[in-house]
Design an enzyme around this catalytic site. Structure first.
Site, PDB file in Angstrom:
ATOM      1  N   ARG A   1      -9.969  -5.535  -8.772  1.00 50.12           N
ATOM      2  CA  ARG A   1      -9.313  -4.538  -9.602  1.00 50.12           C
ATOM      3  C   ARG A   1      -9.524  -4.791 -11.128  1.00 50.12           C
ATOM      4  O   ARG A   1     -10.268  -5.773 -11.338  1.00 50.12           O
ATOM      5  CB  ARG A   1      -7.843  -4.495  -9.581  1.00 50.12           C
ATOM      6  CG  ARG A   1      -7.246  -4.190  -8.569  1.00 50.12           C
ATOM      7  CD  ARG A   1      -5.703  -4.413  -8.466  1.00 50.12           C
ATOM      8  NE  ARG A   1      -5.062  -3.986  -7.068  1.00 50.12           N
ATOM      9  CZ  ARG A   1      -4.754  -4.898  -6.177  1.00 50.12           C
ATOM     10  NH1 ARG A   1      -5.247  -6.256  -6.323  1.00 50.12           N
ATOM     11  NH2 ARG A   1      -4.248  -4.763  -4.896  1.00 50.12           N
TER      12      ARG A   1
ATOM     13  N   HIS B   1     -11.905   1.689 -10.565  1.00 47.58           N
ATOM     14  CA  HIS B   1     -11.352   2.092  -9.053  1.00 47.58           C
ATOM     15  C   HIS B   1     -12.115   2.482  -8.065  1.00 47.58           C
ATOM     16  O   HIS B   1     -12.136   2.106  -7.073  1.00 47.58           O
ATOM     17  CB  HIS B   1      -9.837   2.441  -9.168  1.00 47.58           C
ATOM     18  CG  HIS B   1      -8.809   1.852  -8.329  1.00 47.58           C
ATOM     19  ND1 HIS B   1      -8.387   0.639  -8.640  1.00 47.58           N
ATOM     20  CD2 HIS B   1      -8.356   2.484  -7.218  1.00 47.58           C
ATOM     21  CE1 HIS B   1      -7.695   0.457  -7.519  1.00 47.58           C
ATOM     22  NE2 HIS B   1      -7.443   1.522  -6.768  1.00 47.58           N
TER      23      HIS B   1
ATOM     24  N   HIS C   1      -5.025  -6.286  -0.506  1.00 45.87           N
ATOM     25  CA  HIS C   1      -3.742  -5.607  -0.164  1.00 45.87           C
ATOM     26  C   HIS C   1      -2.652  -6.059   0.814  1.00 45.87           C
ATOM     27  O   HIS C   1      -3.141  -7.020   1.624  1.00 45.87           O
ATOM     28  CB  HIS C   1      -4.477  -4.287   1.001  1.00 45.87           C
ATOM     29  CG  HIS C   1      -5.228  -3.357   0.119  1.00 45.87           C
ATOM     30  ND1 HIS C   1      -6.090  -2.568   0.692  1.00 45.87           N
ATOM     31  CD2 HIS C   1      -5.180  -2.797  -1.057  1.00 45.87           C
ATOM     32  CE1 HIS C   1      -6.724  -1.707  -0.050  1.00 45.87           C
ATOM     33  NE2 HIS C   1      -6.214  -1.936  -1.205  1.00 45.87           N
TER      34      HIS C   1
END
Length: 311
Positions: free
Chosen positions: A162, A257, A283
């Protein structure tokens, strides 16, 4: 906090304001949320309590299912998307659960709140040749800013991290011998992310020639620096990506992103398993990673439609 939200918070009846302050303190000290996520929860709750006050409520125990439903319905009449409504419902449930645990209400009325599920839209991704054009857009750069922009593009695409994780990197977070980044992700969870040879070359040029030219006594350990020597701002990193993408022929308008989406998609298309991609992206749930399988299926379907003689 935006001016309108701050005004709404200041106008809350004292009991509601006290409950909100307690909830914010809980989020800040117990939930280990990012500042952006915390701000989102608090802002949603301000407007929920503002809605309750406008209905005549002065105490949190007056927040019932009807008030929750009317708040969501009001948002829909104002044009809120399904995704926004779903987010508001999640915020409301988080708040009512805390009220029950804190002993401020006898039950958790949010348990009975049903909201529409947000549509999961497929993210825009670059084709591999477009991604190559984006990361090659700074090739040949020799001035410090150009060398830094090359690292921004290479690392975002090479690692899939990110933008907040990228600008948070310190010099010591880069293991150049093993080509690994030590990344602090959401919930302050640490993970190691690999990067490839092109990113290694961009990093080497930046660390040896670019960073020393911009560094000041205030730079600290930050890996990436702005023009004045401070840690690179995420907004500047986004501008770098948008500029590079705009110069790539036919590329969709994406930001950092989008490079993350592209990296995940290309790794999956290259044969990686979903669990490995989940670890790469950081994640918490495999369900979040599964959206990339839909992206690759959509691309396969488009290729089939274009190429198969009986499509």
């Amino acid at each position: 906090m935006a001016a309108g939200t701050a005004d709404a918070r200041a106008a809350l009846p004292s009991a509601l304001a006290e409950a909100l302050a307690g909830y914010e303190e809980h989020l800040r000290t117990q939930r280990d949320l990012s500042e952006h996520t915390l701000r989102g929860y608090v802002t949603d709750t301000v407007w929920l309590l503002d809605h309750l006050a406008r209905r005549g409520g002065r105490q949190v125990h007056e927040l019932d299912l009807a008030a929750l439903r009317s708040w969501l319905a009001q948002g829909r009449t104002r044009g809120h998307s399904r995704a926004t409504t779903a987010r508001h419902a999640a915020s409301a449930r988080s708040f009512t659960a805390w009220l029950r645990r804190a002993g401020l209400t006898p039950d958790d009325v949010g348990l009975r709140l049903v909201s529409p599920k947000a549509h999961r839209t497929l993210p825009d991704v670059l084709a591999p040749d477009q991604a190559r054009a984006v990361v090659d857009s700074t090739a040949g750069a020799d001035e410090p800013i150009g060398l830094r922009d090359a690292v921004v593009l290479e690392l975002l695409y090479a690692s899939g991290i990110r933008v907040s994780e990228l600008v948070g990197l310190d010099v010591d977070d880069v293991d150049r011998g093993r080509r690994l980044l030590r990344v602090l992700g959401k919930g302050r969870k640490e993970r190691s992310v690999p990067y490839g040879v092109p990113a290694e070359q961009a990093l080497d040029a930046w660390v040896t020639r670019g960073r020393p030219a911009l560094a000041t006594p205030d730079s600290g350990p930050a890996l990436l620096l702005g023009a004045r020597g401070h840690r690179l701002d995420a907004r500047e990193a986004r501008r770098t990506v948008h500029k590079a993408v705009a110069a790539a022929p036919g590329a969709p308008d994406i930001g950092p992103h989008g490079l993350r989406h592209s990296a995940a998609t290309h790794v999956l298309e290259g044969g990686a398993d979903l669990r490995s991609v989940q670890e790469l992206l950081g994640h918490a749930s495999l369900a979040t990673t599964q959206i990339y399988t839909h992206v690759t299926v959509e691309r396969l379907r488009a290729v089939h439609a274009q190429a198969h003689p009986r499509a």
